[in-house]
Scaffold this active site. Structure first.
Site, PDB file in Angstrom:
ATOM      1  N   SER A  56      22.750  -1.503  71.710  1.00 43.51           N
ATOM      2  CA  SER A  56      23.627  -0.330  71.844  1.00 43.51           C
ATOM      3  C   SER A  56      23.019   0.844  72.593  1.00 43.51           C
ATOM      4  O   SER A  56      23.707   1.850  72.812  1.00 43.51           O
ATOM      5  CB  SER A  56      24.084   0.141  70.464  1.00 43.51           C
ATOM      6  OG  SER A  56      25.080  -0.718  69.958  1.00 43.51           O
ATOM      7  N   LYS A  59      25.001   2.193  75.445  1.00 42.01           N
ATOM      8  CA  LYS A  59      26.021   3.236  75.353  1.00 42.01           C
ATOM      9  C   LYS A  59      25.579   4.553  75.997  1.00 42.01           C
ATOM     10  O   LYS A  59      26.403   5.438  76.242  1.00 42.01           O
ATOM     11  CB  LYS A  59      26.410   3.467  73.893  1.00 42.01           C
ATOM     12  CG  LYS A  59      27.093   2.256  73.254  1.00 42.01           C
ATOM     13  CD  LYS A  59      27.516   2.559  71.826  1.00 42.01           C
ATOM     14  CE  LYS A  59      28.294   1.415  71.208  1.00 42.01           C
ATOM     15  NZ  LYS A  59      27.451   0.327  70.699  1.00 42.01           N
ATOM     16  N   SER A 111      27.688   4.644  66.905  1.00 38.79           N
ATOM     17  CA  SER A 111      27.487   3.435  67.705  1.00 38.79           C
ATOM     18  C   SER A 111      28.705   2.522  67.665  1.00 38.79           C
ATOM     19  O   SER A 111      28.580   1.287  67.666  1.00 38.79           O
ATOM     20  CB  SER A 111      26.244   2.660  67.228  1.00 38.79           C
ATOM     21  OG  SER A 111      25.745   1.852  68.262  1.00 38.79           O
TER      22      SER A 111
END
Length: 377
Positions: A56, A59, A111
């Site tokens: 993640s 992101k 997240s």
């Protein structure tokens, strides 16, 4: 045969451990790097250019594309394609309406994979087109060993990066005040446009925000394939460090160790702030104005053993009108050829332009008549 295999395995483990400790700090990460975000100079590295999945922390790229789109205030209509993400979610449902800014907060703090999908589809219409934007931005930043496929960081064999590339990305992103504000928030409340009076509550998963002074981001990540991934940023005495660890079972402590180790490599000193104290003005009611700096003194931090160079950028004169507080120059400080700090110089007083006396220009016929008079005079 078994003994030979064991010896080879032990040798590999010892070499790997030695590589991680070679710079004076022992960490659990299989790949790691620390950059000075002011210059992108590498302060620490271990397998920094090895390609790995980054979960993640992906992101970070999705967020900066949203921030730089200039569309954060737009209302996003959540569809089934946006809300149907596997893994971590902020609880989006088809029919929800909320701002793009709130979605960015949802994916950076909680997240949320659904939030990342919603951002990608709202901005580009498809995941394929959004991944093109991601890779285009990566190329612009010099992330030469990175390929983005998903906006959320879910595993894909063609989705990978390196510790170094992710540090380059984070170093770039934290210069954006909106991005920096979002990734440093410990919590956020998203006010839904629909359903009316609906709210979503987000809490930041980054423990370092509460446990290490000066930390202001950036992003956590985890999948079974990638292991624990963490990108963090900290500021101390004017120094901004970005740390990245990939596949790090003890990532929180890794980052604490790395920051402590890397800050020890710097020293601070009060820098020379000499600059011209006055500036000539052309075409004004006054010919000279005082010049002031944005601060009375400056302490500059650089790597130990490196010289600090000062450069003054200042014009020979300036044209009126001049506004009080107008930027008229700057003093920059460099280490290793890269700028590490700067001070702006301002006009201490304003100056109005002189009143001009305009002389009406003669017309073409008037000039022609004057020539005839001279010919026949």
């Amino acid at each position: 045969m078994k003994k030979i295999f064991r010896l080879m395995l032990i040798t590999v483990l010892l070499l790997w451990s030695a590589a991680l400790y070679c710079s004076g700090v022992s960490i659990s990460a299989q790949s790691a790097v620390v950059l000075d975000a002011r210059t992108n100079e590498v302060v620490f590295e271990s397998n920094a250019h090895e390609k790995r999945s980054m979960a993640s922390t992906t992101k970070i790229m999705t967020a900066i594309l949203a921030v730089e789109s200039g569309r954060l205030g737009e209302c996003v209509h959540v569809t089934a394609a946006m809300s149907g993400a596997e893994g971590t979610s902020i609880g989006l449902k088809p029919g929800y309406k909320l701002s793009l800014f709130d979605l960015v907060c949802g994916m950076m703090l909680e997240s949320g994979n659904d939030a990342a999908n919603a951002v990608a589809l709202h901005l580009s219409g498809s995941f394929e087109k959004f991944s093109e934007l991601m890779n285009q931005k990566a190329a612009e930043l010099g992330m030469n060993n990175t390929c983005f496929v998903t906006p959320s960081g879910l595993d894909d064999e063609n989705h990978y990066s390196t510790a170094y590339d992710m540090a380059i990305l984070a170093s770039y992103c934290i210069r954006n005040p909106v991005f920096r504000s979002v990734c440093s928030d410990k919590s956020h409340v998203a006010e839904l446009i629909s359903p009316a009076s609906g709210r979503l509550y987000f809490s930041n998963h980054n423990r370092l925000l509460s446990s290490v002074e000066g930390v202001f981001g950036v992003k956590t990540g985890f999948t079974k394939k990638s292991g624990r991934c963490l990108v963090s940023a900290v500021e101390k005495d004017g120094i901004v460090l970005v740390a990245v660890t990939l596949k790090a079972p003890d990532d929180w402590n890794d980052h604490k160790k790395l920051f402590s180790h890397c800050f020890e490599q710097y020293e601070s000193c009060e820098a020379d702030l000499g600059f011209p104290k006055s500036l000539s003005v052309e075409g004004g009611v006054r010919s000279i104005i005082p010049v002031i700096a944005e601060k009375d003194s400056i302490t500059v931090a650089a790597r130990k053993g490196k010289q600090i160079e000062k450069r003054v950028f200042f014009p020979g004169f300036i044209y009126a009108p001049v506004r009080k507080g107008q930027v008229v120059g700057r003093v920059e400080y460099y280490s290793g050829g890269k700028m590490i700090d700067s001070v702006l110089l301002y006009a201490g007083e304003g100056v109005s332009p002189q009143k001009e006396t305009y002389i009406q220009e003669k017309t073409f016929l008037e000039r022609l008549a004057e020539k005839f008079r001279r010919l026949f005079a």
